[in-house]
Design a protein around this motif. Structure first.
Motif, short mmCIF file in Angstrom:
data_model
loop_
_atom_site.label_atom_id
_atom_site.label_comp_id
_atom_site.label_asym_id
_atom_site.label_seq_id
_atom_site.Cartn_x
_atom_site.Cartn_y
_atom_site.Cartn_z
N LEU A 1 -45.68 58.70 -7.48
CA LEU A 1 -45.60 59.82 -6.55
C LEU A 1 -46.10 61.12 -7.15
O LEU A 1 -46.01 62.18 -6.52
CB LEU A 1 -44.16 60.01 -6.05
CG LEU A 1 -43.64 58.94 -5.08
CD1 LEU A 1 -42.27 59.33 -4.54
CD2 LEU A 1 -44.60 58.71 -3.93
N THR A 2 -46.65 61.07 -8.35
CA THR A 2 -47.23 62.27 -8.96
C THR A 2 -48.48 62.65 -8.16
O THR A 2 -49.37 61.83 -7.96
CB THR A 2 -47.60 62.01 -10.42
OG1 THR A 2 -46.50 61.41 -11.10
CG2 THR A 2 -47.98 63.31 -11.12
N GLY B 1 -50.43 57.07 -6.89
CA GLY B 1 -50.01 55.73 -6.52
C GLY B 1 -50.57 55.31 -5.18
O GLY B 1 -51.07 54.18 -5.02
N GLY B 2 -50.53 56.22 -4.21
CA GLY B 2 -51.11 55.91 -2.92
C GLY B 2 -52.60 55.67 -3.02
O GLY B 2 -53.16 54.82 -2.32
N ASN B 3 -53.27 56.38 -3.93
CA ASN B 3 -54.70 56.25 -4.11
C ASN B 3 -55.10 54.84 -4.52
O ASN B 3 -56.11 54.31 -4.05
CB ASN B 3 -55.17 57.26 -5.15
CG ASN B 3 -56.63 57.63 -5.05
OD1 ASN B 3 -57.34 57.74 -6.04
ND2 ASN B 3 -57.13 57.87 -3.83
N ILE B 4 -54.30 54.21 -5.37
CA ILE B 4 -54.66 52.85 -5.79
C ILE B 4 -54.01 51.78 -4.90
O ILE B 4 -54.52 50.67 -4.83
CB ILE B 4 -54.37 52.59 -7.28
CG1 ILE B 4 -52.87 52.52 -7.57
CG2 ILE B 4 -55.06 53.61 -8.16
CD1 ILE B 4 -52.57 51.95 -8.94
N CYS B 5 -52.91 52.14 -4.22
CA CYS B 5 -52.30 51.15 -3.32
C CYS B 5 -53.13 50.94 -2.06
O CYS B 5 -53.01 49.90 -1.41
CB CYS B 5 -50.88 51.57 -2.94
SG CYS B 5 -49.67 51.26 -4.24
N ALA C 1 -45.87 57.51 1.35
CA ALA C 1 -45.68 58.32 0.14
C ALA C 1 -46.05 59.76 0.48
O ALA C 1 -45.31 60.45 1.14
CB ALA C 1 -46.53 57.76 -1.00
N GLY C 2 -47.23 60.22 0.04
CA GLY C 2 -47.65 61.58 0.39
C GLY C 2 -48.05 61.69 1.85
O GLY C 2 -47.90 62.73 2.47
N GLY D 1 -51.35 64.37 -1.71
CA GLY D 1 -51.74 62.99 -2.01
C GLY D 1 -51.26 62.57 -3.38
O GLY D 1 -51.16 63.37 -4.31
N THR D 2 -50.96 61.28 -3.53
CA THR D 2 -50.40 60.77 -4.78
C THR D 2 -51.34 59.77 -5.44
O THR D 2 -52.10 59.07 -4.77
CB THR D 2 -49.05 60.07 -4.51
OG1 THR D 2 -49.28 58.91 -3.70
CG2 THR D 2 -48.08 61.01 -3.80
#
Length: 293
Positions: free
Chosen positions: A74-75, A112-116, A30-31, A109-110
């Motif tokens: 992706l925010t 979504g990536g933070n919680i995935c 992602a990010g 950084g996103t």
């Protein structure tokens, strides 16, 4: 610079799912604020990656007709922190993601990536848990939703099935309307550091602001996954807005957590933080909700 077997660039969500099916060992990119660091360290060498970075359909924040907040994965942290809907409805989430890394990390950084990543120290995680967020994922079998309490299945592990993709984080109107929150991140530095412990508290007060109608207390790094402290919540719920109520909730909080000793802090120190951060965050949340202690 990066030792990867192949990089596939998805053109849409269905295309990303197809690519993940065709390449079952591929990782989602992602990010890249975490993945690229791991690649440079050689931890993900030789893997295939499916990039979703250019999928603008997965960016943005909106309110649905029933008031549910839809945060697309992706925010970036910076956009979440500045978004008017987030700041109006769940201000504490904007403040929490603004504590991630530094400006460069927050820009790329996103959420979504933070919680995935599934890590318990993620700054967005405890606040999303405190707001009873719902995770929406899309895969070969369609769309499914699950409460965030079922999303984290172990240290660094989430409930994504093969070829599935996180497509939204939802916060229902009943979970945020009338609530005020506060997040405290305890770390060795004020920036570019991972939380030693994080605590996010939401409260809803009675109409006269004299009673705690509801309270939610959530932690990061207090166990292998982000978690709620139900004993603390019960100690505050329905009780008068007072120092005694705050103290009772703070003292009850350690009963529901299980922090570990690491090079960042001992278990004993984290248990001390669990109590102290609950005390401070609850007071701040009550103040934001219009209560006086």
């Amino acid at each position: 610079m990066y030792d990867m077997k192949a990089l596939y660039e998805a053109k849409s969500v269905p295309d990303a799912i197809s690519l993940l099916q065709e390449h079952p060992g591929a990782r989602i990119l992602a990010g890249g604020s975490d993945v690229l660091v791991q690649l440079r360290e050689g931890k993900l060498a030789g893997l295939e990656f499916v990039s979703i970075f250019k999928l603008d359909e997965l960016r943005g924040v909106s309110l649905e007709q029933d008031g549910t907040m839809r945060i697309l994965p992706l925010t970036s942290f910076s956009h979440v922190a500045r978004d008017p809907i987030v700041n109006r409805c769940v201000r504490v989430l904007a403040e929490a993601v603004d504590k991630v890394g530094g400006p460069q990390v927050r820009n790329i950084g996103t959420i979504g990536g933070n919680i995935c990543n599934g890590v318990t120290s993620a700054d967005s995680a405890s606040t999303l848990v405190a707001y009873d967020a719902v995770v929406e994922v899309t895969g070969p079998e369609g769309v499914r939703q699950l409460p965030i309490s079922e999303w984290y299945v172990g240290a660094g592990k989430v409930a994504l099935r093969p070829a599935e993709l996180l497509t939204a984080i939802l916060i229902k109107k009943e979970s945020y309307e009338g609530y005020a929150g506060f997040y405290i991140k305890y770390a060795m530095r004020n920036a570019m550091d991972i939380a030693t412990l994080g605590c996010s508290v939401n409260v809803k007060l009675s109409g006269d602001k004299k009673t705690v109608a509801d309270a939610r207390v959530a932690y990061g790094v207090a166990g292998p996954v982000p978690m709620r402290a139900k004993s603390a919540e019960e100690a505050a719920r329905g009780k008068p807005v007072s120092e005694e109520t705050v103290e009772a909730a703070a003292q009850a909080a350690p009963a529901d957590v299980n922090p570990r000793t690491s090079w960042r802090a001992t278990k004993e120190f984290r248990l001390h933080l669990v109590e102290e951060l609950a005390r401070r965050a609850l007071k701040e949340a009550i103040d934001r909700a219009g209560g006086e202690i």
